[in-house]
Design a protein around this motif. Structure first.
Motif, short mmCIF file in Angstrom:
data_model
loop_
_atom_site.label_atom_id
_atom_site.label_comp_id
_atom_site.label_asym_id
_atom_site.label_seq_id
_atom_site.Cartn_x
_atom_site.Cartn_y
_atom_site.Cartn_z
N ASN A 13 0.83 -1.21 0.00
CA ASN A 13 0.00 0.00 0.00
C ASN A 13 0.87 1.26 0.00
O ASN A 13 0.39 2.35 -0.33
N ASN A 15 4.09 3.60 -1.20
CA ASN A 15 3.72 4.86 -0.58
C ASN A 15 2.55 5.53 -1.31
O ASN A 15 2.40 6.74 -1.27
N THR A 16 1.71 4.68 -1.92
CA THR A 16 0.47 5.26 -2.43
C THR A 16 -0.37 5.74 -1.25
O THR A 16 -1.01 6.79 -1.31
N LYS A 206 -10.65 7.89 -0.98
CA LYS A 206 -10.47 9.33 -1.18
C LYS A 206 -11.22 10.13 -0.13
O LYS A 206 -10.71 11.12 0.41
N ARG A 211 -8.84 13.08 0.36
CA ARG A 211 -8.22 13.37 -0.94
C ARG A 211 -9.20 14.19 -1.79
O ARG A 211 -10.36 14.35 -1.45
#
Lengths: 235, 76
Positions: A13, A15-16, A206, A211
């Motif tokens: 996961n 460094n997303t 998100k 996000r």
């Protein structure tokens, strides 16, 4: 159940997602309503990505017609409640997830109680009128909805926050009880169900991680026969 | 006459005319009139969008518009 070190389990996961974000996800509860083609895919992805708490709800049991698209279905599970299979699947994928399941259909009488403790609810329902009941309850609970729907090779995704016009912008004002869409004519294919489930799961991340580019007051339409993808501004 | 890019989704696609990406319609044609001219039942269109923005059935089409007609989709 195997227990793995936190950073090892979620290594891919990064460094997303940042370590901080990964820890944020562990503290959150997502409600998934409907555990069919969309819900099965959403459960799979959210369990693997590391949402800490999942509430999984569906009153239905598996039948042979589910096998073409529903990840949770398998030949030896005919007649088994989908919510039971979903909990077992999530436990098998990620024992770190706290998962509760309810074998029940939701309506005005129980919708709010089931979702009120969530941070976000994912609409994987298959009737249009129940979505309006969900919108009222989610508004009262002050949590957002990530909604998906499919018919054939066409899918749609939107996000609804408390107070938004939401489903009225997509389905209009008048919706009859037990109303279905054109999927009663087209059926549903697995590639479309899982594509839309992936879009819903991305939208969940998100929103939970603050996000940008949320589909609020927008409808993402995908048509897989023609590779048509469009984001429609609803207001 | 004007030309529009006409997109009909799911069950509506059976009404798609030839040359739908440069489909000719008369000046001052509303979406409602076009739906009727195509033989589509008004109630079967739930969402109308033009150039990526939701519009209602009274919208008057302009040359170069990209029109989408979308039915109710509710499967899970």
């Amino acid at each position: 159940m195997a227990e793995f070190e936190f950073k090892e389990r979620y290594d891919r996961n990064f460094n997303t997602l940042s370590l901080k974000e990964q820890k944020q996800l562990k503290a959150l509860r997502v409600i998934v309503i409907g555990l069919g083609g969309l819900g099965g895919g959403v459960c799979e992805i959210l369990a693997r990505v590391g949402i800490g708490h999942l509430t999984l709800i569906d009153g239905d049991s598996f039948e042979p017609s589910n096998l073409n698209r529903q990840l949770l279905s398998q030949e030896d599970l005919m007649g088994v409640p989908k919510a039971m299979a979903a909990k077992k699947r999530v436990n098998a994928i990620n024992c770190e997830v706290n998962v509760e399941s309810f074998i029940e259909y939701l309506d005005e009488s129980n919708m709010y109680d089931r979702i009120k403790n969530g941070d976000l609810v994912v609409d994987c329902l298959d009737t249009i009128d129940v979505r309006f009941i969900l919108q009222n309850a989610a508004s009262k609970a002050s949590i957002p909805i990530v909604s998906g729907a499919i018919a054939g090779m066409t899918g749609q995704v939107t996000t609804i926050y408390p107070g938004d016009m939401g489903y009225k912008l997509i389905y209009g004002e008048e919706v009859q009880k037990q109303s279905k869409g054109v999927e009663t004519v087209t059926g549903n294919l697995g590639c479309c169900a899982l594509f839309v489930a992936a879009l819903q799961s991305a939208e969940v991340l998100k929103i939970l991680l603050n996000r940008k580019d949320i589909l609020r007051n927008k409808l993402l339409i995908s048509e897989l026969w023609t590779n048509t993808f469009e984001i429609v501004e609803l207001i | 006459m004007i030309k529009i890019d006409l997109n009909l989704f799911v069950t509506l696609s059976k009404y798609l005319p030839e040359d739908s990406d440069c489909f000719e319609v008369s000046d001052n044609t509303s979406v409602e009139k076009l739906i009727s001219d195509l033989g589509i039942e008004q109630g079967s269109v739930k969402l109308i969008f033009v150039n990526g923005k939701k519009q209602d059935h009274r919208y008057v089409l302009k040359n170069g518009d990209r029109l989408g007609l979308f039915p109710p989709v509710g499967g899970g």
